[in-house]
Design an enzyme around this catalytic site. Structure first.
Site, PDB file in Angstrom:
ATOM      1  CG  ASP A  40      81.687   2.704  13.469  1.00  0.00           C
ATOM      2  OD1 ASP A  40      80.903   2.685  14.433  1.00  0.00           O
ATOM      3  OD2 ASP A  40      82.845   3.136  13.557  1.00  0.00           O
ATOM      4  CG  ASN A  42      73.912   2.699  13.091  1.00  0.00           C
ATOM      5  OD1 ASN A  42      74.132   3.131  11.968  1.00  0.00           O
ATOM      6  ND2 ASN A  42      73.660   1.419  13.325  1.00  0.00           N
ATOM      7  CD1 TRP A  45      73.312  10.208  10.289  1.00  0.00           C
ATOM      8  CD2 TRP A  45      71.593   9.462  11.520  1.00  0.00           C
ATOM      9  NE1 TRP A  45      72.160  10.519   9.604  1.00  0.00           N
ATOM     10  CE2 TRP A  45      71.087  10.079  10.339  1.00  0.00           C
ATOM     11  CE3 TRP A  45      70.696   8.927  12.436  1.00  0.00           C
ATOM     12  CZ2 TRP A  45      69.727  10.158  10.068  1.00  0.00           C
ATOM     13  CZ3 TRP A  45      69.334   9.004  12.166  1.00  0.00           C
ATOM     14  CH2 TRP A  45      68.867   9.607  10.997  1.00  0.00           C
ATOM     15  CG  HIS A  57      70.972   1.394  17.146  1.00  0.00           C
ATOM     16  ND1 HIS A  57      72.292   1.284  16.768  1.00  0.00           N
ATOM     17  CD2 HIS A  57      70.984   1.546  18.511  1.00  0.00           C
ATOM     18  CE1 HIS A  57      73.069   1.368  17.840  1.00  0.00           C
ATOM     19  NE2 HIS A  57      72.300   1.526  18.900  1.00  0.00           N
ATOM     20  CB  SER A  85      81.295  -6.357  17.986  1.00  0.00           C
ATOM     21  OG  SER A  85      81.208  -5.393  19.019  1.00  0.00           O
ATOM     22  CB  THR A  86      81.763 -10.301  21.459  1.00  0.00           C
ATOM     23  OG1 THR A  86      83.042  -9.862  20.963  1.00  0.00           O
ATOM     24  CG2 THR A  86      81.366 -11.562  20.713  1.00  0.00           C
ATOM     25  CG  ASN A  88      78.721  -3.497  19.458  1.00  0.00           C
ATOM     26  OD1 ASN A  88      78.533  -3.809  18.288  1.00  0.00           O
ATOM     27  ND2 ASN A  88      79.574  -2.525  19.787  1.00  0.00           N
ATOM     28  NE  ARG A 215      88.404   1.193  16.824  1.00  0.00           N
ATOM     29  CZ  ARG A 215      87.962   2.441  16.952  1.00  0.00           C
ATOM     30  NH1 ARG A 215      88.679   3.454  16.489  1.00  0.00           N
ATOM     31  NH2 ARG A 215      86.813   2.697  17.538  1.00  0.00           N
ATOM     32  CB  SER A 217      86.499  -2.998  15.550  1.00  0.00           C
ATOM     33  OG  SER A 217      86.856  -1.643  15.680  1.00  0.00           O
ATOM     34  CD  GLU A 228      93.645  -3.772  -2.096  1.00  0.00           C
ATOM     35  OE1 GLU A 228      93.912  -2.609  -1.738  1.00  0.00           O
ATOM     36  OE2 GLU A 228      94.531  -4.626  -2.361  1.00  0.00           O
TER      37      GLU A 228
END
Length: 260
Positions: A40, A42, A45, A57, A85-86, A88, A215, A217, A228
């Site tokens: 997470d 990109n 940044w 990316h 992810s879906t 995205n 989170r 997500s 962990e």
């Protein structure tokens, strides 16, 4: 769960010394077998440098290859990367087109490493045909000597994975002549687990998320029940080996209870 601060600002020679010290102190017997990584940050940044989103990316894709090298050095056997992810898929067509191309190029680079095996997780029908074909071709390849197994979550959603698992379980039961009541009466956790995208693999011991977000997500919602978690403020393209070693050191210092 802990939130760790970003990389220390220190002269290069001190950084190198600290990195070597961390590496030497690492107990390789306590290294996790399976690490899940939420790559997470990109876009943020790229924004820091007033650069186009695509540059972020691409920097994130480059970091993936570097990260897998770190994992192989310490003996981690399975890595699951949350790449797309879906959710995205609702981004602008222009950003998605560029991102899909970057992912495709990354797959080609993974294909060039004969010691990496790749498994795809997600909905291939959500991807452009050329990318879905590359994913299929890469996952069909069997390395002669596997050093690391990489799960690529592309077009992936955790809730969708569970729904897909239950759907496949029901279809399987139907083909065996079992009724819905038969399934309901005998249903167990293991019954669903064996139809997940990661079937046959160990659940992740450690899940790392960069960029400071705390989170899941939707990432490996079923499999991470006893994982962990390590949250790092560094954005993914800026994630350094020292951050990786800190995550492993933190993991080694925890007492895993698996709900007990």
């Amino acid at each position: 769960m802990r939130l760790l601060t970003g990389p220390l600002r220190m002269p290069k020679f001190l950084y190198s010394y600290y990195e070597r010290s961390l590496s030497k102190s690492l107990d390789l017997s306590s290294v996790p077998r399976h690490i899940g990584v939420m790559v997470d940050g990109n876009r943020r940044w790229a924004k820091q440098f007033n650069a186009p989103t695509g540059h972020g990316h691409q920097a994130g894709a480059d970091k993936i290859l570097e990260f897998l090298g770190w994992c192989q050095i310490v003996g981690i056997k399975v890595v699951t990367l949350y790449m797309l992810s879906t959710d995205n898929m609702s981004r602008s067509p222009e950003e998605l087109d560029e991102l899909m191309g970057i992912i495709a190029n990354t797959l080609d680079l993974l294909d060039a490493d004969a010691d990496i095996s790749v498994h795809a997780m997600g909905a291939p029908e959500l991807l452009p045909e050329y990318l879905a074909q590359r994913v299929s071709s890469l996952t069909a390849r069997v390395p002669a000597k596997e050093r690391i197994h990489v799960n690529l979550a592309i077009g992936y959603g955790g809730r969708r994975e569970i729904v897909d698992a239950v759907r496949e379980l029901l279809h399987d039961a139907h083909s065996e002549g079992r009724t819905i009541l038969d399934v309901a009466d005998s249903l167990s956790v293991d019954d669903i687990s064996k139809f997940l995208y990661t079937r046959g693999q160990p659940d992740p011991d450690l899940v790392i998320r960069t960029s400071g977000e705390q989170r899941l997500s939707g990432f490996l919602m079923w499999q991470s029940a006893y994982s962990e978690f390590y949250f790092c403020e560094a954005l993914w393209p800026a994630f350094r080996r020292i951050d990786f070693l800190r995550a492993l050191r933190d993991y080694a210092g925890r007492s895993r209870r698996f709900g007990a």
